[in-house]
Motif scaffolding. Sequence first.
Motif, short mmCIF file in Angstrom:
data_model
loop_
_atom_site.label_atom_id
_atom_site.label_comp_id
_atom_site.label_asym_id
_atom_site.label_seq_id
_atom_site.Cartn_x
_atom_site.Cartn_y
_atom_site.Cartn_z
N ALA A 27 0.75 -1.43 -0.25
CA ALA A 27 -0.08 -0.07 -0.21
C ALA A 27 1.12 1.93 0.06
O ALA A 27 0.69 2.24 -0.85
CB ALA A 27 -1.12 -0.23 1.33
N LEU A 28 2.08 0.63 0.85
CA LEU A 28 2.76 2.53 1.12
C LEU A 28 3.41 2.60 -0.54
O LEU A 28 4.03 3.49 -1.20
CB LEU A 28 3.57 2.62 1.75
CG LEU A 28 3.44 2.18 3.49
CD1 LEU A 28 4.18 1.77 4.47
CD2 LEU A 28 3.31 4.04 3.72
N GLY A 37 12.10 -3.79 2.10
CA GLY A 37 11.62 -4.50 2.60
C GLY A 37 12.57 -5.84 2.72
O GLY A 37 13.60 -5.84 2.31
N HIS A 38 12.43 -6.74 4.13
CA HIS A 38 13.09 -7.40 4.77
C HIS A 38 11.96 -8.77 5.13
O HIS A 38 11.56 -8.57 5.80
CB HIS A 38 14.73 -7.43 5.13
CG HIS A 38 14.81 -9.04 5.49
ND1 HIS A 38 15.82 -9.97 4.13
CD2 HIS A 38 15.15 -9.55 7.08
CE1 HIS A 38 16.08 -10.45 5.35
NE2 HIS A 38 15.67 -10.65 6.52
N ASP A 39 12.08 -9.65 4.77
CA ASP A 39 11.07 -11.14 5.13
C ASP A 39 11.82 -12.13 5.41
O ASP A 39 13.04 -12.71 4.16
CB ASP A 39 10.17 -11.44 5.06
CG ASP A 39 9.18 -12.11 5.40
OD1 ASP A 39 8.54 -11.78 5.70
OD2 ASP A 39 9.12 -13.15 5.57
N ILE A 40 12.51 -13.07 6.51
CA ILE A 40 13.07 -14.39 6.71
C ILE A 40 12.52 -15.27 5.17
O ILE A 40 13.11 -16.23 5.14
CB ILE A 40 13.03 -15.18 7.38
CG1 ILE A 40 11.91 -15.48 7.72
CG2 ILE A 40 14.57 -14.16 8.85
CD1 ILE A 40 12.25 -16.26 9.60
N ALA A 49 8.34 -7.84 -3.51
CA ALA A 49 9.09 -7.13 -5.04
C ALA A 49 7.65 -7.22 -6.03
O ALA A 49 7.70 -6.10 -6.75
CB ALA A 49 10.30 -8.43 -4.68
N ALA A 50 7.02 -8.40 -5.93
CA ALA A 50 6.22 -8.10 -7.32
C ALA A 50 4.73 -6.85 -6.98
O ALA A 50 4.40 -6.39 -8.19
CB ALA A 50 5.20 -8.95 -7.74
N ARG A 51 5.18 -6.38 -5.94
CA ARG A 51 4.08 -5.16 -6.04
C ARG A 51 5.26 -4.32 -5.29
O ARG A 51 4.36 -3.06 -4.63
CB ARG A 51 3.03 -5.44 -3.79
CG ARG A 51 2.05 -6.73 -4.51
CD ARG A 51 1.40 -6.59 -3.38
NE ARG A 51 0.33 -8.04 -3.32
CZ ARG A 51 0.49 -8.81 -2.39
NH1 ARG A 51 0.82 -8.90 -1.27
NH2 ARG A 51 -0.45 -9.47 -2.58
N GLY A 52 6.52 -4.01 -5.73
CA GLY A 52 6.66 -2.57 -5.54
C GLY A 52 7.95 -2.48 -4.73
O GLY A 52 8.10 -0.55 -4.43
N VAL A 53 7.86 -2.77 -3.66
CA VAL A 53 8.68 -2.34 -2.86
C VAL A 53 10.02 -3.57 -3.07
O VAL A 53 10.46 -4.22 -3.70
CB VAL A 53 8.37 -4.06 -1.83
CG1 VAL A 53 9.74 -3.84 -0.51
CG2 VAL A 53 6.49 -4.17 -1.10
N THR A 54 10.92 -2.49 -2.77
CA THR A 54 12.64 -2.78 -2.99
C THR A 54 13.00 -3.52 -1.91
O THR A 54 13.00 -3.26 -1.24
CB THR A 54 13.43 -1.40 -2.78
OG1 THR A 54 12.51 -1.14 -4.19
CG2 THR A 54 14.53 -1.89 -3.27
#
Length: 98
Positions: A27-28, A37-40, A49-54
């Motif tokens: 949304a942001l 963004g980061h996730d394990i 990433a597909a939604r525009g998050v680096t």
Amino acid sequence: MSTSAATPPVSVGVIGLGTTGGRAAAALAATGRTVFGHDIDEAARARAAARGVTVVAGSAALARAADVILLSLPEPADVLSVVDERVQPTPTILGKSG
């Protein structure tokens, strides 16, 4: 009087890209804001990433890149683990300099 024209854009980092964090990050990003963004979980990273998050390699890289960091983690122990790992000796938390 609006000061938004003089205010530089704020980049946001989201640690935890699961159900809630992934939606918040997307949304942001949809507003045109720079979002890191980061996730394990690899699948969560791919969805973000597909939604525009680096997507960045880890929480340290995210902390260096983002102006503001949001934690969206499942358990209090997970939050404490990230904070204990990343907080510097004089952190700024909730606008209070330490």
